[in-house]
Design a protein around this motif. Structure first.
Motif, PDB file in Angstrom:
ATOM      1  N   ARG A 177      -4.311   3.642  -1.392  1.00  0.00           N
ATOM      2  CA  ARG A 177      -3.557   2.624  -0.657  1.00  0.00           C
ATOM      3  C   ARG A 177      -3.028   3.158   0.672  1.00  0.00           C
ATOM      4  O   ARG A 177      -2.999   2.449   1.675  1.00  0.00           O
ATOM      5  CB  ARG A 177      -2.380   2.121  -1.486  1.00  0.00           C
ATOM      6  CG  ARG A 177      -2.750   1.362  -2.742  1.00  0.00           C
ATOM      7  CD  ARG A 177      -1.495   0.925  -3.478  1.00  0.00           C
ATOM      8  NE  ARG A 177      -1.784   0.402  -4.817  1.00  0.00           N
ATOM      9  CZ  ARG A 177      -0.873  -0.087  -5.636  1.00  0.00           C
ATOM     10  NH1 ARG A 177       0.401  -0.117  -5.270  1.00  0.00           N
ATOM     11  NH2 ARG A 177      -1.227  -0.538  -6.824  1.00  0.00           N
ATOM     12  N   SER A 178      -2.599   4.393   0.668  1.00  0.00           N
ATOM     13  CA  SER A 178      -1.989   4.954   1.872  1.00  0.00           C
ATOM     14  C   SER A 178      -2.993   5.626   2.805  1.00  0.00           C
ATOM     15  O   SER A 178      -2.655   5.975   3.934  1.00  0.00           O
ATOM     16  CB  SER A 178      -0.909   5.965   1.487  1.00  0.00           C
ATOM     17  OG  SER A 178      -1.469   7.038   0.750  1.00  0.00           O
ATOM     18  N   ALA A 179      -4.230   5.796   2.353  1.00  0.00           N
ATOM     19  CA  ALA A 179      -5.233   6.510   3.151  1.00  0.00           C
ATOM     20  C   ALA A 179      -5.649   5.721   4.381  1.00  0.00           C
ATOM     21  O   ALA A 179      -5.789   4.497   4.342  1.00  0.00           O
ATOM     22  CB  ALA A 179      -6.457   6.803   2.291  1.00  0.00           C
ATOM     23  N   LYS A 180      -5.853   6.414   5.481  1.00  0.00           N
ATOM     24  CA  LYS A 180      -6.417   5.821   6.696  1.00  0.00           C
ATOM     25  C   LYS A 180      -7.937   5.948   6.568  1.00  0.00           C
ATOM     26  O   LYS A 180      -8.538   6.940   6.983  1.00  0.00           O
ATOM     27  CB  LYS A 180      -5.879   6.534   7.926  1.00  0.00           C
ATOM     28  CG  LYS A 180      -4.367   6.379   8.080  1.00  0.00           C
ATOM     29  CD  LYS A 180      -3.836   7.183   9.258  1.00  0.00           C
ATOM     30  CE  LYS A 180      -2.323   7.004   9.394  1.00  0.00           C
ATOM     31  NZ  LYS A 180      -1.764   7.798  10.516  1.00  0.00           N
ATOM     32  N   THR A 181      -8.535   4.913   6.006  1.00  0.00           N
ATOM     33  CA  THR A 181      -9.915   5.035   5.545  1.00  0.00           C
ATOM     34  C   THR A 181     -10.937   5.103   6.687  1.00  0.00           C
ATOM     35  O   THR A 181     -11.958   5.768   6.555  1.00  0.00           O
ATOM     36  CB  THR A 181     -10.256   3.881   4.596  1.00  0.00           C
ATOM     37  OG1 THR A 181      -9.756   2.659   5.138  1.00  0.00           O
ATOM     38  CG2 THR A 181      -9.606   4.100   3.239  1.00  0.00           C
ATOM     39  N   VAL A 182     -10.671   4.416   7.793  1.00  0.00           N
ATOM     40  CA  VAL A 182     -11.595   4.517   8.927  1.00  0.00           C
ATOM     41  C   VAL A 182     -11.531   5.932   9.502  1.00  0.00           C
ATOM     42  O   VAL A 182     -12.559   6.530   9.846  1.00  0.00           O
ATOM     43  CB  VAL A 182     -11.268   3.457   9.997  1.00  0.00           C
ATOM     44  CG1 VAL A 182     -12.216   3.578  11.186  1.00  0.00           C
ATOM     45  CG2 VAL A 182     -11.341   2.054   9.408  1.00  0.00           C
ATOM     46  N   ARG A 183     -10.334   6.487   9.578  1.00  0.00           N
ATOM     47  CA  ARG A 183     -10.194   7.863  10.053  1.00  0.00           C
ATOM     48  C   ARG A 183     -10.866   8.844   9.096  1.00  0.00           C
ATOM     49  O   ARG A 183     -11.421   9.866   9.535  1.00  0.00           O
ATOM     50  CB  ARG A 183      -8.714   8.214  10.230  1.00  0.00           C
ATOM     51  CG  ARG A 183      -8.478   9.619  10.770  1.00  0.00           C
ATOM     52  CD  ARG A 183      -7.060   9.833  11.218  1.00  0.00           C
ATOM     53  NE  ARG A 183      -6.749   9.016  12.371  1.00  0.00           N
ATOM     54  CZ  ARG A 183      -7.086   9.319  13.625  1.00  0.00           C
ATOM     55  NH1 ARG A 183      -7.771  10.431  13.872  1.00  0.00           N
ATOM     56  NH2 ARG A 183      -6.749   8.537  14.628  1.00  0.00           N
TER      57      ARG A 183
END
Length: 213
Positions: A177-183
């Motif tokens: 949930r907290s992950a910056k997935t595009v990054r």
């Protein structure tokens, strides 16, 4: 008046791409002479007609853009915007019933396989779609092609939509949930695939990378 300025004047009240972002994208297309463009995620089509307008003003090029089939139901939709600007010959919309990844598969396995100079990637930010989508887009980019990733700092926990609809996060762990997935795709997948990071634009959440070759 340029076609680019026509889009700015006509669609100022339509989300999501604004004139400053469009001008930056235009400068990237011009610098790298990108004319065959792929776009992931168009919503109502404002970014698409901006890109189509850039190509029209350049005098050549074509955009293929993908979104869900529900995009047809938006008002105005991409066809309305294309018709208003006369950009039908520059833009080919494709509609996915479930995910743009299946449309990418269709393109990868078509004959001849399309090859693009640049992909503007702004769709499906969860890790599954973003990570797999980047891998599939790589198969459609020419050597030396560019990948422009939007929403580099997006996270599910920070998303206004998911905060208003917290039940949509029930199936996800706290760290996802907290992950910056595009990054994550930028940091993890692109170096593995042989891309060079060209530049980040923190103020607008963009990252630009180039495929080696």
């Amino acid at each position: 008046m340029s076609t680019f300025d026509l889009v700015t004047r006509t669609f100022s009240d339509i989300p999501y791409m604004d004139e400053s972002r469009a001008a930056l994208l235009r400068s990237i297309l011009r610098e790298y002479e990108a004319r065959e463009i792929l776009e992931i995620g168009f919503y109502q089509g404002k970014s698409s007609v901006y890109i189509g307008a850039m190509l029209e003003d350049f005098g050549s090029g074509r955009l293929v853009t993908i979104d869900k089939a529900t995009a047809r139901d938006r008002s105005p939709n991409i066809f309305d915007l294309m018709k208003s600007t006369g950009l039908e010959r520059r833009i080919t919309p494709r509609f996915a019933e479930r995910s743009y990844t299946w449309e990418l598969q269709r393109m990868i396995n078509s004959q001849p396989r399309p090859q693009f100079d640049l992909c503007y990637f702004d769709g499906g930010h969860q890790w599954d779609r973003t990570g797999f989508g980047v891998v599939l887009v790589d198969m459609l980019l020419k050597p030396g092609g560019l990948l422009v990733l939007d929403d580099m700092n997006w996270s599910m926990a920070g998303s206004a939509y998911h905060r208003k609809n917290p039940e949509t996060m029930n199936a996800y762990s706290e760290d996802e949930r907290s992950a910056k997935t595009v990054r994550l795709a930028w940091d993890t997948l692109l170096p593995h695939l042989g891309y060079s990071h060209i530049r980040e634009y923190p103020a607008i959440g963009w990252g630009v990378a180039r495929k080696n070759g």
